[in-house]
Design a protein around this motif. Structure first.
Motif, PDB file in Angstrom:
ATOM      1  N   MET A 128       6.745  -2.933  -2.745  1.00  0.00           N
ATOM      2  CA  MET A 128       5.817  -3.879  -3.354  1.00  0.00           C
ATOM      3  C   MET A 128       4.531  -3.946  -2.542  1.00  0.00           C
ATOM      4  SD  MET A 128       6.915  -7.715  -4.541  1.00  0.00           S
ATOM      5  CE  MET A 128       8.540  -7.032  -4.818  1.00  0.00           C
ATOM      6  N   ARG A 129       3.424  -4.219  -3.226  1.00  0.00           N
ATOM      7  CA  ARG A 129       2.145  -4.423  -2.546  1.00  0.00           C
ATOM      8  C   ARG A 129       1.226  -5.230  -3.457  1.00  0.00           C
ATOM      9  NH1 ARG A 129      -1.182   0.994  -1.685  1.00  0.00           N
ATOM     10  NH2 ARG A 129      -2.831  -0.531  -1.269  1.00  0.00           N
ATOM     11  N   MET A 130       0.172  -5.785  -2.834  1.00  0.00           N
ATOM     12  CA  MET A 130      -0.877  -6.462  -3.595  1.00  0.00           C
ATOM     13  C   MET A 130      -2.218  -5.980  -3.060  1.00  0.00           C
ATOM     14  SD  MET A 130      -3.353  -9.004  -3.806  1.00  0.00           S
ATOM     15  CE  MET A 130      -3.096 -10.378  -2.693  1.00  0.00           C
ATOM     16  N   ASP A 131      -3.113  -5.599  -3.959  1.00  0.00           N
ATOM     17  CA  ASP A 131      -4.462  -5.154  -3.598  1.00  0.00           C
ATOM     18  C   ASP A 131      -5.477  -6.162  -4.112  1.00  0.00           C
ATOM     19  OD1 ASP A 131      -3.741  -2.585  -2.420  1.00  0.00           O
ATOM     20  OD2 ASP A 131      -3.197  -1.993  -4.456  1.00  0.00           O
ATOM     21  N   ARG A 132      -6.483  -6.428  -3.289  1.00  0.00           N
ATOM     22  CA  ARG A 132      -7.536  -7.373  -3.652  1.00  0.00           C
ATOM     23  C   ARG A 132      -8.875  -6.640  -3.704  1.00  0.00           C
ATOM     24  NH1 ARG A 132      -7.857 -12.934  -2.791  1.00  0.00           N
ATOM     25  NH2 ARG A 132      -6.011 -12.821  -1.454  1.00  0.00           N
ATOM     26  N   ASP A 133      -9.614  -6.865  -4.778  1.00  0.00           N
ATOM     27  CA  ASP A 133     -10.959  -6.332  -4.935  1.00  0.00           C
ATOM     28  C   ASP A 133     -11.833  -7.462  -5.452  1.00  0.00           C
ATOM     29  OD1 ASP A 133     -13.262  -4.911  -5.307  1.00  0.00           O
ATOM     30  OD2 ASP A 133     -12.509  -3.658  -6.946  1.00  0.00           O
ATOM     31  N   GLY A 134     -12.426  -8.205  -4.530  1.00  0.00           N
ATOM     32  CA  GLY A 134     -13.197  -9.382  -4.922  1.00  0.00           C
ATOM     33  C   GLY A 134     -12.285 -10.431  -5.520  1.00  0.00           C
ATOM     34  N   ASP A 135     -12.569 -10.808  -6.783  1.00  0.00           N
ATOM     35  CA  ASP A 135     -11.740 -11.817  -7.443  1.00  0.00           C
ATOM     36  C   ASP A 135     -10.614 -11.194  -8.254  1.00  0.00           C
ATOM     37  OD1 ASP A 135     -13.183 -10.673  -9.491  1.00  0.00           O
ATOM     38  OD2 ASP A 135     -14.044 -12.550 -10.247  1.00  0.00           O
ATOM     39  N   ARG A 136     -10.388  -9.890  -8.088  1.00  0.00           N
ATOM     40  CA  ARG A 136      -9.340  -9.190  -8.828  1.00  0.00           C
ATOM     41  C   ARG A 136      -8.153  -8.908  -7.893  1.00  0.00           C
ATOM     42  NH1 ARG A 136      -9.514  -4.289 -13.083  1.00  0.00           N
ATOM     43  NH2 ARG A 136      -7.418  -3.463 -12.758  1.00  0.00           N
ATOM     44  N   LEU A 137      -6.958  -9.283  -8.357  1.00  0.00           N
ATOM     45  CA  LEU A 137      -5.721  -9.042  -7.611  1.00  0.00           C
ATOM     46  C   LEU A 137      -4.800  -8.168  -8.455  1.00  0.00           C
ATOM     47  CD1 LEU A 137      -4.929 -12.666  -6.363  1.00  0.00           C
ATOM     48  CD2 LEU A 137      -6.331 -10.931  -5.245  1.00  0.00           C
ATOM     49  N   THR A 138      -4.194  -7.164  -7.816  1.00  0.00           N
ATOM     50  CA  THR A 138      -3.257  -6.289  -8.502  1.00  0.00           C
ATOM     51  C   THR A 138      -1.944  -6.274  -7.741  1.00  0.00           C
ATOM     52  OG1 THR A 138      -5.041  -4.876  -9.321  1.00  0.00           O
ATOM     53  CG2 THR A 138      -2.809  -3.972  -9.384  1.00  0.00           C
ATOM     54  N   TYR A 139      -0.864  -6.656  -8.432  1.00  0.00           N
ATOM     55  CA  TYR A 139       0.476  -6.697  -7.853  1.00  0.00           C
ATOM     56  C   TYR A 139       1.266  -5.508  -8.414  1.00  0.00           C
ATOM     57  CZ  TYR A 139      -0.759 -11.646  -7.142  1.00  0.00           C
ATOM     58  OH  TYR A 139      -1.380 -12.829  -6.809  1.00  0.00           O
ATOM     59  N   ARG A 140       1.943  -4.775  -7.514  1.00  0.00           N
ATOM     60  CA  ARG A 140       2.768  -3.635  -7.921  1.00  0.00           C
ATOM     61  C   ARG A 140       4.165  -3.779  -7.337  1.00  0.00           C
ATOM     62  NH1 ARG A 140      -2.347  -1.447  -6.855  1.00  0.00           N
ATOM     63  NH2 ARG A 140      -3.224  -0.181  -8.547  1.00  0.00           N
ATOM     64  N   CYS A 141       5.158  -3.400  -8.123  1.00  0.00           N
ATOM     65  CA  CYS A 141       6.557  -3.523  -7.701  1.00  0.00           C
ATOM     66  C   CYS A 141       7.361  -2.374  -8.299  1.00  0.00           C
ATOM     67  CB  CYS A 141       7.124  -4.875  -8.167  1.00  0.00           C
ATOM     68  SG  CYS A 141       8.896  -5.088  -7.884  1.00  0.00           S
ATOM     69  N   ARG A 142       8.210  -1.746  -7.472  1.00  0.00           N
ATOM     70  CA  ARG A 142       9.166  -0.747  -7.946  1.00  0.00           C
ATOM     71  C   ARG A 142      10.510  -1.012  -7.259  1.00  0.00           C
ATOM     72  NH1 ARG A 142       9.360   4.124 -10.506  1.00  0.00           N
ATOM     73  NH2 ARG A 142       7.088   4.164 -10.663  1.00  0.00           N
ATOM     74  N   ARG A 143      11.526  -1.278  -8.059  1.00  0.00           N
ATOM     75  CA  ARG A 143      12.818  -1.692  -7.519  1.00  0.00           C
ATOM     76  C   ARG A 143      13.564  -0.522  -6.874  1.00  0.00           C
ATOM     77  NH1 ARG A 143      15.914  -5.340 -11.534  1.00  0.00           N
ATOM     78  NH2 ARG A 143      14.182  -6.696 -10.920  1.00  0.00           N
ATOM     79  N   PRO A 146      19.622  -3.519  -5.737  1.00  0.00           N
ATOM     80  CA  PRO A 146      20.694  -2.689  -6.272  1.00  0.00           C
ATOM     81  C   PRO A 146      20.416  -2.094  -7.650  1.00  0.00           C
ATOM     82  CG  PRO A 146      21.295  -4.991  -6.525  1.00  0.00           C
ATOM     83  CD  PRO A 146      19.981  -4.967  -5.798  1.00  0.00           C
ATOM     84  N   GLY A 147      19.413  -2.509  -8.330  1.00  0.00           N
ATOM     85  CA  GLY A 147      19.113  -1.871  -9.603  1.00  0.00           C
ATOM     86  C   GLY A 147      18.882  -2.886 -10.713  1.00  0.00           C
ATOM     87  N   PRO A 148      18.506  -2.394 -11.894  1.00  0.00           N
ATOM     88  CA  PRO A 148      18.315  -0.973 -12.188  1.00  0.00           C
ATOM     89  C   PRO A 148      17.172  -0.357 -11.386  1.00  0.00           C
ATOM     90  CG  PRO A 148      17.594  -2.326 -14.045  1.00  0.00           C
ATOM     91  CD  PRO A 148      18.261  -3.245 -13.082  1.00  0.00           C
ATOM     92  N   ALA A 149      17.525   0.664 -10.577  1.00  0.00           N
ATOM     93  CA  ALA A 149      16.543   1.312  -9.713  1.00  0.00           C
ATOM     94  C   ALA A 149      15.419   1.900 -10.541  1.00  0.00           C
ATOM     95  CB  ALA A 149      17.227   2.393  -8.877  1.00  0.00           C
ATOM     96  N   GLY A 150      14.211   1.786 -10.009  1.00  0.00           N
ATOM     97  CA  GLY A 150      13.046   2.318 -10.706  1.00  0.00           C
ATOM     98  C   GLY A 150      12.381   1.342 -11.648  1.00  0.00           C
ATOM     99  N   THR A 151      12.956   0.148 -11.836  1.00  0.00           N
ATOM    100  CA  THR A 151      12.308  -0.876 -12.655  1.00  0.00           C
ATOM    101  C   THR A 151      10.965  -1.243 -12.023  1.00  0.00           C
ATOM    102  OG1 THR A 151      14.450  -1.755 -13.327  1.00  0.00           O
ATOM    103  CG2 THR A 151      12.558  -3.199 -13.605  1.00  0.00           C
ATOM    104  N   THR A 152       9.927  -1.318 -12.829  1.00  0.00           N
ATOM    105  CA  THR A 152       8.590  -1.510 -12.280  1.00  0.00           C
ATOM    106  C   THR A 152       7.873  -2.700 -12.912  1.00  0.00           C
ATOM    107  OG1 THR A 152       7.570  -0.031 -13.911  1.00  0.00           O
ATOM    108  CG2 THR A 152       8.327   0.962 -11.843  1.00  0.00           C
ATOM    109  N   SER A 153       6.855  -3.127 -12.203  1.00  0.00           N
ATOM    110  CA  SER A 153       5.944  -4.154 -12.715  1.00  0.00           C
ATOM    111  C   SER A 153       4.573  -3.921 -12.103  1.00  0.00           C
ATOM    112  CB  SER A 153       6.450  -5.564 -12.365  1.00  0.00           C
ATOM    113  OG  SER A 153       5.565  -6.558 -12.864  1.00  0.00           O
ATOM    114  N   ARG A 154       3.558  -4.046 -12.925  1.00  0.00           N
ATOM    115  CA  ARG A 154       2.178  -3.990 -12.444  1.00  0.00           C
ATOM    116  C   ARG A 154       1.379  -5.017 -13.218  1.00  0.00           C
ATOM    117  NH1 ARG A 154      -2.606  -1.134 -14.007  1.00  0.00           N
ATOM    118  NH2 ARG A 154      -4.075  -0.953 -12.250  1.00  0.00           N
ATOM    119  N   MET A 155       0.794  -5.950 -12.492  1.00  0.00           N
ATOM    120  CA  MET A 155      -0.049  -6.948 -13.147  1.00  0.00           C
ATOM    121  C   MET A 155      -1.334  -7.103 -12.358  1.00  0.00           C
ATOM    122  SD  MET A 155       2.006 -10.519 -12.477  1.00  0.00           S
ATOM    123  CE  MET A 155       2.678 -10.983 -10.885  1.00  0.00           C
TER     124      MET A 155
END
Length: 254
Positions: A128-143, A146-155
């Motif tokens: 998981m990580r979060m990137d900041r670019d001014g007032d923009r935030l991007t959250y990323r996640c990859r499980r 225990p699973g389901p492995a590879g489940t992702t989220s990006r907002m």
């Protein structure tokens, strides 16, 4: 049953803290959901909490900072990590409002193992990580486990102006002073305290999420009905207590 009010003012109903931490850079996304859909997913002795007859599912990304025990300092390295959780809203038979976590993806393995073993919370180990670019935030996640492995989220969200007077719905999904969980054969209520949330309006720029569906909920349809950001608050958790069982009605006289 008297249900406690949705109160945005800080509470502290416990004499000492079991856990201390700080939550930072939180983004709250919420979708409406029918109470009957989420009811089977809640611990025994609780039911869906509703606002105008509707319940909600939340997707929340943030940074956990300085997690520590009691009065001690935060645990070095392992006490700071990124987290993304999927949560529901509950009320128990004692009238206590709380949240129920369906999943908690975290970027440190040790806290995941401890939380799963002690409170049976559904923590999962993820990159998981979060990137900041001014007032923009991007959250990323990859499980990972225990699973389901590879489940992702990006907002990705754009943070807007501070909120001076939150709406009743914004209070409902943020002013929560505890969690419910099922552990060791009992439903537990774990109270917490933190200052009033400093909230901001926010706008979703991008959302590609698999965590909500992986948590056993219908995949969200359409944009979230509420999008909020907070720079964060310090938090204390009190000792867990068993949820009070509902008293059986006396038999009616014949």
């Amino acid at each position: 049953m008297d249900i406690e009010p949705v109160d945005h003012e800080p509470r502290q109903s416990f004499p000492w803290a079991v856990l201390r931490q700080r939550w930072e850079d939180l983004t709250f996304l919420h979708w409406a959901v029918a109470p009957e859909v989420v009811a089977p997913l809640l611990p025994a002795g609780t039911r869906p909490d509703t606002f105008d007859g509707v319940s909600y599912v939340g997707l929340i990304g943030f940074r956990m900072v300085g997690l520590g025990f009691g009065r001690g300092p935060g645990v070095p390295y392992f006490g700071t990590f990124w987290e993304t959780n999927v949560r529901l809203y509950s009320v128990d038979d004692a009238g206590r409002r709380a949240v129920v976590f369906r999943s908690l993806d975290a970027s440190r393995l040790v806290p995941v193992l401890v939380a799963r073993a002690t409170l049976r919370l559904p923590y999962l180990w993820s990159w998981m990580r979060m990137d900041r670019d001014g007032d923009r935030l991007t959250y990323r996640c990859r499980r990972r486990w225990p699973g389901p492995a590879g489940t992702t989220s990006r907002m990705a969200v754009r943070v807007g102006e501070p909120i001076v007077d939150p709406t009743p719905l914004e209070h409902f999904v943020t002013a929560r002073w505890g969690l419910h969980t099922r552990a060791h054969g009992r439903t537990l209520h774990l109270p917490n305290w933190h200052p009033r949330w400093p909230l901001h309006r926010a706008e979703v720029l991008h959302l590609d999420d698999e965590l909500v569906a992986a948590a056993g909920l219908p995949a969200p349809v359409g944009p979230p009905v509420s999008v909020l950001y907070s720079p964060g608050v310090p938090v204390r958790f009190g000792p867990p207590v068993a949820a009070r069982p509902r008293r059986a009605r006396p038999p009616e006289s014949q």
